[in-house]
Write an enzyme that holds these catalytic residues in place. Structure first.
Site, PDB file in Angstrom:
ATOM      1  CG  ASP A  23     128.756 -76.773 -77.089  1.00  0.00           C
ATOM      2  OD1 ASP A  23     129.417 -76.703 -78.140  1.00  0.00           O
ATOM      3  OD2 ASP A  23     128.605 -75.807 -76.314  1.00  0.00           O
ATOM      4  CD  GLU A 120     126.233 -74.767 -79.537  1.00  0.00           C
ATOM      5  OE1 GLU A 120     125.251 -74.920 -78.781  1.00  0.00           O
ATOM      6  OE2 GLU A 120     126.717 -73.648 -79.801  1.00  0.00           O
TER       7      GLU A 120
END
Length: 423
Positions: A23, A120
């Site tokens: 992320d 992500e």
């Protein structure tokens, strides 16, 4: 969903998986700070254009977060929480460029890369590395991203996608969290149930009312009771909480099946009549129809969503008489659904049209009569219009049959035409 035999089978099939969730930290704001280095250390928020009624916080950096700025709030609320907040408009091309840079780094380690948004990704390194090497490789990737792009990532390492995602959320920024089969209960069962992927805000509130506050509470609950509350989603929550996530990480060349095709707009002024909404539905349906034809899909139903000036959302759905790719069918069905189901109260500020319950176009065509010459002619016409718009712009040609209304047909001059911002 999981009986005793199923659990044993799961543990055998999915044993020794090594899944990462990477992320990018404060991605939009971090890219803006890279472009303007003097912004580092100052509270920054990337926000939509207030003049175009998209004036909300899209992203913020850690300094803004510490000052109380939250994603999704109006710009004026963010400024009230942090008076010295620096507001920056989004630069999506730059975000896409950096996202591609980072994915290239990921691809050095595996071809199983599945995006979860622009910032992500899940990575499946099963078979490439041993579980014991997971943390070291995650740190290696984290370092490479920082040194080569200037961005930081948080990485969750686990034996399934759900726990890997949870791990990347647990430590931010610039960190690695490992959640293993032997210690996940100690590490995550004390966390709020709402932290678990698949447990939304409403579900978390409903669970809390019934004394299910943590992931551990969820894991220890009766899955059949959860199914009574949430349907099959309840059993899925229980399975996820217990670590029984069977979902695979897609190959980077794969893509999930398209479940719906839609388009929405927010208007520069509120809509107060059905005729104004019809004008917007025509604009949106033309785009939806073109996308259906491009993807070789047909819709069996249509959904229309509207949002009031008070930001309340309502959605209406209806089944089509037959599967279709035709813009004409989308327009007529969407407008009919809206007129039949919408009850006017507050003015509307946005409209969204979706084609749903999609099937392959070849299947839809097989269901229609071979003698349906009129539909065949319309399909050829709309595909020709698609080609013209592709070459000369989306407003190069319109269907006259939907512009016969006096109010619409007067909109030939730019000054008479309402401006729409496409989302």
């Amino acid at each position: 969903m999981f009986g005793g035999g199923s659990i044993k089978k799961y543990m055998n099939i999915y044993k020794d998986r090594v899944i990462f969730h990477c992320d990018l930290n404060n991605f939009f704001a971090s890219v803006e700070c890279l472009a303007t280095p003097e912004l580092w250390g100052r509270p920054v928020a990337v926000c939509g254009n207030t003049q175009e009624r998209h004036g909300i916080v899209l992203a913020k950096n850690m300094e803004a977060k510490r000052a109380g700025v939250r994603t999704g709030v109006a710009v004026w609320e963010a400024k009230a929480a942090c008076p010295n907040l620096i507001i920056i408009p989004p630069h999506y091309d730059e975000y896409v460029t950096y996202s591609k840079y980072v994915r290239e780094i990921y691809s050095r380690y595996t071809d199983r890369i599945e995006s979860m948004g622009i910032d992500e990704c899940w990575l499946d390194l099963t078979g490439s590395i041993a579980w014991s090497d997971g943390e070291a490789i995650a740190n290696e990737i984290r370092t490479a991203v920082k040194e080569e792009t200037g961005l930081t990532i948080s990485v969750g390492v686990s034996f399934n996608k759900v726990f890997a995602k949870l791990g990347s959320d647990m430590k931010k920024p610039d960190a690695v969290t490992v959640i293993g089969e032997d210690d996940f209960r100690e590490k995550i069962w004390s966390l709020p149930a709402g932290d678990l992927l698949g447990v939304g805000t409403r579900a978390a509130t409903a669970l809390l009312r019934r004394g299910i506050a943590t992931i551990g509470d969820l894991a220890r609950s009766d899955p059949e009771y959860l199914a009574l509350l949430f349907g099959k989603g309840g059993r899925q929550m229980w399975a996820y909480a217990n670590g029984y996530d069977t979902s695979e990480v897609l190959l980077s060349s794969d893509s999930p099946p398209i479940k719906s095709i839609g388009h929405g707009i927010t208007t520069t002024r509120d809509l107060t009549t059905s005729e104004e909404v019809k004008d917007v539905i025509i604009e949106l349906s033309q785009i939806v129809g073109e996308k259906l034809r491009r993807e070789e899909l047909a819709a069996r139903a249509v959904a229309v969503s509207v949002r009031t000036c008070e930001l309340k959302v309502k959605e209406y759905q209806g089944t089509l008489a037959h599967p279709t790719q035709l813009t004409r069918d989308i327009i007529e069905s969407a407008y009919k659904i809206f007129c039949e189901k919408h009850r006017w109260g507050k003015p509307l500020r946005s409209v969204y049209v979706r084609a749903i319950n999609l099937i392959p176009a070849e299947v839809a065509n097989a269901q229609l009569s071979f003698l349906d010459a009129e539909r065949s002619r319309l399909m050829r016409l709309e595909r020709a219009v698609d080609e013209i718009r592709l070459r000369f712009g989306s407003h190069a040609v319109h269907s006259a049959s939907y512009l016969s209304d006096i109010k619409i047909s007067k909109r030939k001059k730019l000054a008479d035409t309402p401006v729409f911002m496409y989302m």
